[in-house]
Design a protein around this motif. Structure first.
Motif, PDB file in Angstrom:
ATOM      1  N   ILE A 290      33.174 -43.422  -5.527  1.00 14.82           N
ATOM      2  CA  ILE A 290      33.193 -42.363  -6.534  1.00 14.82           C
ATOM      3  C   ILE A 290      32.492 -42.937  -7.765  1.00 14.82           C
ATOM      4  N   GLY A 291      31.294 -42.440  -8.052  1.00 18.94           N
ATOM      5  CA  GLY A 291      30.514 -42.962  -9.182  1.00 18.94           C
ATOM      6  C   GLY A 291      29.491 -43.976  -8.709  1.00 18.94           C
ATOM      7  N   SER A 292      28.229 -43.541  -8.567  1.00 21.01           N
ATOM      8  CA  SER A 292      27.202 -44.432  -8.002  1.00 21.01           C
ATOM      9  C   SER A 292      26.110 -44.797  -8.997  1.00 21.01           C
ATOM     10  N   TRP A 293      25.888 -43.932 -10.004  1.00 12.79           N
ATOM     11  CA  TRP A 293      24.862 -44.180 -11.029  1.00 12.79           C
ATOM     12  C   TRP A 293      23.521 -44.441 -10.354  1.00 12.79           C
ATOM     13  N   GLN A 294      22.873 -45.592 -10.607  1.00 14.29           N
ATOM     14  CA  GLN A 294      21.554 -45.844 -10.005  1.00 14.29           C
ATOM     15  C   GLN A 294      21.647 -46.523  -8.636  1.00 14.29           C
TER      16      GLN A 294
ATOM     17  N   LEU B 225      23.617 -49.399  -7.730  1.00 10.60           N
ATOM     18  CA  LEU B 225      23.749 -50.862  -7.598  1.00 10.60           C
ATOM     19  C   LEU B 225      24.962 -51.267  -6.760  1.00 10.60           C
ATOM     20  N   SER B 226      26.125 -50.687  -7.053  1.00 11.03           N
ATOM     21  CA  SER B 226      27.306 -51.059  -6.250  1.00 11.03           C
ATOM     22  C   SER B 226      27.120 -50.605  -4.800  1.00 11.03           C
ATOM     23  N   ALA B 227      26.441 -49.468  -4.606  1.00 12.10           N
ATOM     24  CA  ALA B 227      26.171 -48.999  -3.236  1.00 12.10           C
ATOM     25  C   ALA B 227      25.251 -49.978  -2.518  1.00 12.10           C
TER      26      ALA B 227
ATOM     27  N   VAL C  47      29.577 -40.265  -4.054  1.00  9.26           N
ATOM     28  CA  VAL C  47      29.880 -39.020  -4.768  1.00  9.26           C
ATOM     29  C   VAL C  47      29.575 -39.223  -6.245  1.00  9.26           C
ATOM     30  N   ASP C  48      28.732 -38.378  -6.791  1.00  4.13           N
ATOM     31  CA  ASP C  48      28.386 -38.497  -8.218  1.00  4.13           C
ATOM     32  C   ASP C  48      27.779 -37.171  -8.671  1.00  4.13           C
ATOM     33  N   THR C  49      27.965 -36.864  -9.935  1.00  8.46           N
ATOM     34  CA  THR C  49      27.275 -35.698 -10.509  1.00  8.46           C
ATOM     35  C   THR C  49      25.849 -36.081 -10.912  1.00  8.46           C
ATOM     36  N   TRP C  50      25.626 -37.384 -11.051  1.00 13.44           N
ATOM     37  CA  TRP C  50      24.387 -37.944 -11.612  1.00 13.44           C
ATOM     38  C   TRP C  50      24.083 -37.327 -12.983  1.00 13.44           C
ATOM     39  N   GLN C  51      25.142 -36.999 -13.701  1.00 13.89           N
ATOM     40  CA  GLN C  51      24.965 -36.500 -15.075  1.00 13.89           C
ATOM     41  C   GLN C  51      25.606 -37.429 -16.090  1.00 13.89           C
ATOM     42  N   GLY C  52      26.136 -38.553 -15.613  1.00 18.79           N
ATOM     43  CA  GLY C  52      26.767 -39.508 -16.516  1.00 18.79           C
ATOM     44  C   GLY C  52      28.204 -39.136 -16.837  1.00 18.79           C
ATOM     45  N   ALA C  53      28.939 -40.114 -17.355  1.00 16.56           N
ATOM     46  CA  ALA C  53      30.333 -39.906 -17.776  1.00 16.56           C
ATOM     47  C   ALA C  53      30.349 -39.754 -19.303  1.00 16.56           C
TER      48      ALA C  53
ATOM     49  N   SER D 245      28.248 -33.864  -6.627  1.00 18.97           N
ATOM     50  CA  SER D 245      29.283 -32.960  -7.166  1.00 18.97           C
ATOM     51  C   SER D 245      30.282 -33.795  -7.956  1.00 18.97           C
ATOM     52  N   THR D 246      31.193 -33.114  -8.617  1.00 23.74           N
ATOM     53  CA  THR D 246      32.292 -33.857  -9.231  1.00 23.74           C
ATOM     54  C   THR D 246      33.174 -34.386  -8.102  1.00 23.74           C
ATOM     55  N   SER D 247      33.940 -35.417  -8.418  1.00 20.95           N
ATOM     56  CA  SER D 247      34.855 -35.929  -7.386  1.00 20.95           C
ATOM     57  C   SER D 247      35.883 -34.849  -7.045  1.00 20.95           C
ATOM     58  N   ALA D 248      36.305 -34.046  -8.028  1.00 21.22           N
ATOM     59  CA  ALA D 248      37.306 -32.986  -7.770  1.00 21.22           C
ATOM     60  C   ALA D 248      36.774 -32.009  -6.718  1.00 21.22           C
TER      61      ALA D 248
ATOM     62  N   VAL E 224      36.449 -46.891  -6.804  1.00 24.42           N
ATOM     63  CA  VAL E 224      36.671 -45.839  -7.807  1.00 24.42           C
ATOM     64  C   VAL E 224      36.000 -46.269  -9.118  1.00 24.42           C
ATOM     65  N   ASP E 225      34.870 -45.609  -9.423  1.00 27.00           N
ATOM     66  CA  ASP E 225      34.107 -45.967 -10.622  1.00 27.00           C
ATOM     67  C   ASP E 225      33.377 -44.728 -11.157  1.00 27.00           C
ATOM     68  N   GLY E 226      34.111 -43.604 -11.227  1.00 22.36           N
ATOM     69  CA  GLY E 226      33.497 -42.349 -11.682  1.00 22.36           C
ATOM     70  C   GLY E 226      33.792 -42.107 -13.148  1.00 22.36           C
ATOM     71  N   ALA E 227      34.364 -40.925 -13.463  1.00 20.53           N
ATOM     72  CA  ALA E 227      34.746 -40.627 -14.847  1.00 20.53           C
ATOM     73  C   ALA E 227      35.855 -41.596 -15.267  1.00 20.53           C
ATOM     74  N   HIS E 228      35.886 -41.938 -16.554  1.00 16.29           N
ATOM     75  CA  HIS E 228      36.775 -43.021 -16.977  1.00 16.29           C
ATOM     76  C   HIS E 228      37.965 -42.593 -17.822  1.00 16.29           C
TER      77      HIS E 228
HETATM   78  C1  LIG Z   1      29.864 -46.472 -14.442  1.00 21.25           C
HETATM   79  S1  LIG Z   1      28.894 -45.344 -13.552  1.00 21.25           S
HETATM   80  C2  LIG Z   1      28.983 -45.977 -11.888  1.00 21.25           C
HETATM   81  C3  LIG Z   1      28.318 -47.306 -11.740  1.00 21.25           C
HETATM   82  C4  LIG Z   1      28.075 -47.764 -10.308  1.00 21.25           C
HETATM   83  N1  LIG Z   1      29.301 -47.775  -9.528  1.00 21.25           N
HETATM   84  C5  LIG Z   1      27.476 -49.159 -10.346  1.00 21.25           C
HETATM   85  O1  LIG Z   1      28.243 -50.123 -10.250  1.00 21.25           O
HETATM   86  O2  LIG Z   1      26.264 -49.289 -10.479  1.00 21.25           O
HETATM   87  C6  LIG Z   1      29.909 -43.919 -13.461  1.00 21.25           C
HETATM   88  C7  LIG Z   1      29.269 -42.775 -12.683  1.00 21.25           C
HETATM   89  O3  LIG Z   1      30.275 -41.763 -12.495  1.00 21.25           O
HETATM   90  C8  LIG Z   1      29.633 -40.508 -12.526  1.00 21.25           C
HETATM   91  N2  LIG Z   1      30.657 -39.491 -12.850  1.00 21.25           N
HETATM   92  C9  LIG Z   1      31.195 -39.211 -14.056  1.00 21.25           C
HETATM   93  N3  LIG Z   1      32.123 -38.242 -13.954  1.00 21.25           N
HETATM   94  C10 LIG Z   1      32.174 -37.919 -12.649  1.00 21.25           C
HETATM   95  C11 LIG Z   1      32.947 -36.980 -11.900  1.00 21.25           C
HETATM   96  N4  LIG Z   1      33.853 -36.198 -12.482  1.00 21.25           N
HETATM   97  N5  LIG Z   1      32.738 -36.903 -10.568  1.00 21.25           N
HETATM   98  C12 LIG Z   1      31.821 -37.703  -9.958  1.00 21.25           C
HETATM   99  N6  LIG Z   1      31.075 -38.617 -10.611  1.00 21.25           N
HETATM  100  C13 LIG Z   1      31.242 -38.713 -11.940  1.00 21.25           C
HETATM  101  C14 LIG Z   1      28.552 -40.645 -13.567  1.00 21.25           C
HETATM  102  O4  LIG Z   1      27.526 -39.697 -13.369  1.00 21.25           O
HETATM  103  C15 LIG Z   1      28.103 -42.087 -13.366  1.00 21.25           C
HETATM  104  O5  LIG Z   1      26.958 -42.149 -12.549  1.00 21.25           O
END
Ligand SMILES: C[S@@+](CC[C@H](N)C(=O)[O-])C[C@H]1O[C@@H](n2cnc3c(N)ncnc32)[C@H](O)[C@@H]1O
Length: 252
Positions: free
Chosen positions: A94-98, A100-102, A117-123, A160-163, A180-184
């Motif tokens: 949950i949360g992939s960004w560019q 790297l963790s993947a 799973v990511d919105t790719w719109q940032g948190a 999509s959002t994780s929800a 788990v590394d999506g919204a914080h």
């Molecule tokens: C810190 S980054 C992830 C970094 C990545 N895991 C890495 O290590 O390179 C957080 C990601 O969560 C995504 N995000 C934020 N809110 C989200 C949500 N509600 N559902 C899914 N993804 C979300 C953002 O778009 C962002 O790409």
């Protein structure tokens, strides 16, 4: 900041985020064990793995690295939990960004299939241009696609959002490893923790990022507030297997 200063600050922050006593006890044992074993040949191996991954990272297009410092923990968990040898290894991030963790998951676990799973719109924090520049945010999904193109047969990309992802995923355990590394915000991390735990197989491993990270003013609104509440709620169903800037559990 030295490693000790960082650890003390994180510990004081955890007290304000209502860390359960049993977590302090078990976490201290894990940290001491890590410090005793992370020497000599072990340390060299972890540092070599980190250097190898960083040179792999540098052959791709990453603007940020929020992951590679965690490799010693991931390497230990992969070995101790036998993740590399599990058949049909299913992973969720949950949360992939560019990506790297993947990229690490796919290279360290060559048998893994990974759902990203990511919105790719940032948190929340990425909307602040002191933290991430707007041009990076605008191209984040394109970077993910380019960086992970060689692995397209092992990735399921869910934009999509994780929800929304949980709403469309049939309930029940299906993943061996979840990151788990999506919204914080605390509420988002708590929802991710509870839903991901339902999707985790018994014996599966779940890793939370940003346990010591402070962005929201009220301490308990940060990921630690949710992670500590989750650990308290699931105490009898989990084993704590990693404790530091990232927290890891095994579903028992
Ligand atoms: C810190 S980054 C992830 C970094 C990545 N895991 C890495 O290590 O390179 C957080 C990601 O969560 C995504 N995000 C934020 N809110 C989200 C949500 N509600 N559902 C899914 N993804 C979300 C953002 O778009 C962002 O790409």
């Amino acid at each position: 900041m030295s490693r000790n200063t960082g650890a003390v600050r994180c510990f004081l922050f955890q007290l304000r985020c209502r860390v359960p006593l049993w977590v302090i006890g078990r976490g201290t044992i894990l940290v001491l064990r890590e410090r005793l074993t992370h020497r000599g040949a072990q340390r060299q191996k972890a540092e070599a793995a980190m250097a190898a991954f960083r040179s792999c990272r540098d052959r791709h297009a990453f603007d940020t690295d929020w992951f590679s410092a965690n490799i010693p923990l991931w390497q230990r968990l992969i070995a101790e939990e036998g993740l590399a040898t599990r058949p049909d290894l299913a992973c969720l991030e949950i949360g992939s960004w560019q990506g790297l963790s993947a990229l690490y998951t796919l290279t360290a676990l060559p048998r893994a299939q990974l759902t990203c799973v990511d919105t790719w719109q940032g948190a929340d924090e990425h909307q602040d241009d002191r933290f991430v520049c707007p041009t990076i945010l605008a191209s984040v999904e394109q970077r993910f696609d380019e960086n992970l193109a060689p692995f397209c047969d092992r990735i399921t990309k869910v934009k999509s959002t994780s929800a929304a992802f949980y709403a469309q995923t049939p309930p029940g355990p299906r993943y061996d490893l979840i990151y788990v590394d999506g919204a914080h915000h605390r509420d988002d991390v708590m929802a991710d923790a509870i839903h991901c735990f339902d999707l985790l197989k018994p014996g599966g491993v779940m890793i939370f990022d940003d346990y010591c990270w402070q962005h929201y003013e009220k301490p308990a609104d940060n990921p630690a507030g949710a992670i500590n509440a989750f650990l308290r709620r699931k105490r009898t169903e989990i084993a704590l297997i990693g404790y530091g800037p990232q927290v890891a559990i095994r579903k028992t």
